[in-house]
Design a protein around this motif. Structure first.
Motif, mmCIF file in Angstrom:
data_model
loop_
_atom_site.group_PDB
_atom_site.id
_atom_site.type_symbol
_atom_site.label_atom_id
_atom_site.label_comp_id
_atom_site.label_asym_id
_atom_site.label_seq_id
_atom_site.Cartn_x
_atom_site.Cartn_y
_atom_site.Cartn_z
ATOM 1 N N THR A 7 0.830 -1.205 0.000
ATOM 2 C CA THR A 7 0.000 0.000 0.000
ATOM 3 C C THR A 7 0.858 1.245 0.000
ATOM 4 O O THR A 7 2.019 1.221 0.408
ATOM 5 C CB THR A 7 -0.923 0.042 1.227
ATOM 6 O OG1 THR A 7 -0.106 0.178 2.393
ATOM 7 C CG2 THR A 7 -1.751 -1.200 1.334
ATOM 8 N N ARG A 8 0.280 2.328 -0.438
ATOM 9 C CA ARG A 8 0.897 3.652 -0.384
ATOM 10 C C ARG A 8 -0.183 4.614 0.068
ATOM 11 O O ARG A 8 -1.367 4.381 -0.153
ATOM 12 C CB ARG A 8 1.392 4.089 -1.761
ATOM 13 C CG ARG A 8 2.397 3.188 -2.404
ATOM 14 C CD ARG A 8 3.753 3.298 -1.873
ATOM 15 N NE ARG A 8 4.404 4.529 -2.307
ATOM 16 C CZ ARG A 8 5.607 4.847 -1.912
ATOM 17 N NH1 ARG A 8 6.275 4.052 -1.129
ATOM 18 N NH2 ARG A 8 6.166 5.961 -2.297
ATOM 19 N N GLY A 9 0.209 5.687 0.679
ATOM 20 C CA GLY A 9 -0.766 6.705 1.044
ATOM 21 C C GLY A 9 -0.933 6.844 2.543
ATOM 22 O O GLY A 9 -0.159 6.319 3.334
ATOM 23 N N SER A 10 -1.982 7.554 2.893
ATOM 24 C CA SER A 10 -2.245 7.857 4.298
ATOM 25 C C SER A 10 -3.054 6.744 4.956
ATOM 26 O O SER A 10 -3.375 5.738 4.334
ATOM 27 C CB SER A 10 -3.004 9.182 4.400
ATOM 28 O OG SER A 10 -4.280 9.023 3.806
ATOM 29 N N GLY A 12 -6.155 6.550 5.659
ATOM 30 C CA GLY A 12 -7.405 6.274 4.970
ATOM 31 C C GLY A 12 -7.222 5.396 3.748
ATOM 32 O O GLY A 12 -8.137 4.680 3.338
ATOM 33 N N ASP A 13 -6.038 5.442 3.155
ATOM 34 C CA ASP A 13 -5.741 4.587 2.006
ATOM 35 C C ASP A 13 -5.405 3.168 2.440
ATOM 36 O O ASP A 13 -5.580 2.225 1.675
ATOM 37 C CB ASP A 13 -4.558 5.155 1.211
ATOM 38 C CG ASP A 13 -4.844 6.522 0.641
ATOM 39 O OD1 ASP A 13 -5.945 6.714 0.096
ATOM 40 O OD2 ASP A 13 -3.969 7.406 0.740
ATOM 41 N N VAL A 14 -4.906 3.027 3.653
ATOM 42 C CA VAL A 14 -4.465 1.726 4.157
ATOM 43 C C VAL A 14 -5.625 0.905 4.728
ATOM 44 O O VAL A 14 -5.648 -0.317 4.597
ATOM 45 C CB VAL A 14 -3.354 1.906 5.218
ATOM 46 C CG1 VAL A 14 -2.992 0.592 5.880
ATOM 47 C CG2 VAL A 14 -2.116 2.538 4.581
ATOM 48 N N TYR A 17 -7.215 -1.976 2.810
ATOM 49 C CA TYR A 17 -6.332 -3.136 2.706
ATOM 50 C C TYR A 17 -6.349 -3.964 3.992
ATOM 51 O O TYR A 17 -6.171 -5.173 3.956
ATOM 52 C CB TYR A 17 -4.902 -2.704 2.376
ATOM 53 C CG TYR A 17 -4.751 -2.269 0.941
ATOM 54 C CD1 TYR A 17 -4.454 -3.201 -0.049
ATOM 55 C CD2 TYR A 17 -4.916 -0.950 0.564
ATOM 56 C CE1 TYR A 17 -4.328 -2.819 -1.368
ATOM 57 C CE2 TYR A 17 -4.791 -0.556 -0.756
ATOM 58 C CZ TYR A 17 -4.498 -1.498 -1.713
ATOM 59 O OH TYR A 17 -4.376 -1.116 -3.019
ATOM 60 N N CYS A 35 3.173 -0.832 4.482
ATOM 61 C CA CYS A 35 2.642 0.528 4.406
ATOM 62 C C CYS A 35 3.762 1.507 4.734
ATOM 63 O O CYS A 35 4.889 1.102 5.007
ATOM 64 C CB CYS A 35 1.455 0.709 5.329
ATOM 65 S SG CYS A 35 1.816 0.436 7.062
#
Length: 47
Positions: A7-10, A12-14, A17, A35
């Motif tokens: 995953t990448r991002g903040s 909320g993006d994780v 997943y 992450c």
């Protein structure tokens, strides 16, 4: 089956997943989730 989720991002993006990883674990798979380093202090087993 061994599964790697990258995953990448903040945060909320994780989270989506984490739900996927949790379901895969429930179905008997071995899951590794990666992450960003800044989220490391929040890591914990989900099973």
């Amino acid at each position: 089956m061994k599964i790697l989720l990258v995953t990448r991002g903040s945060q909320g993006d994780v989270y989506p997943y984490l739900v996927i990883a949790s379901e895969l674990l429930r179905r008997g798979h071995e899951v590794t989730l990666t992450c960003r380093r800044c989220l490391k202090n929040r890591q914990k087993p989900i099973a």
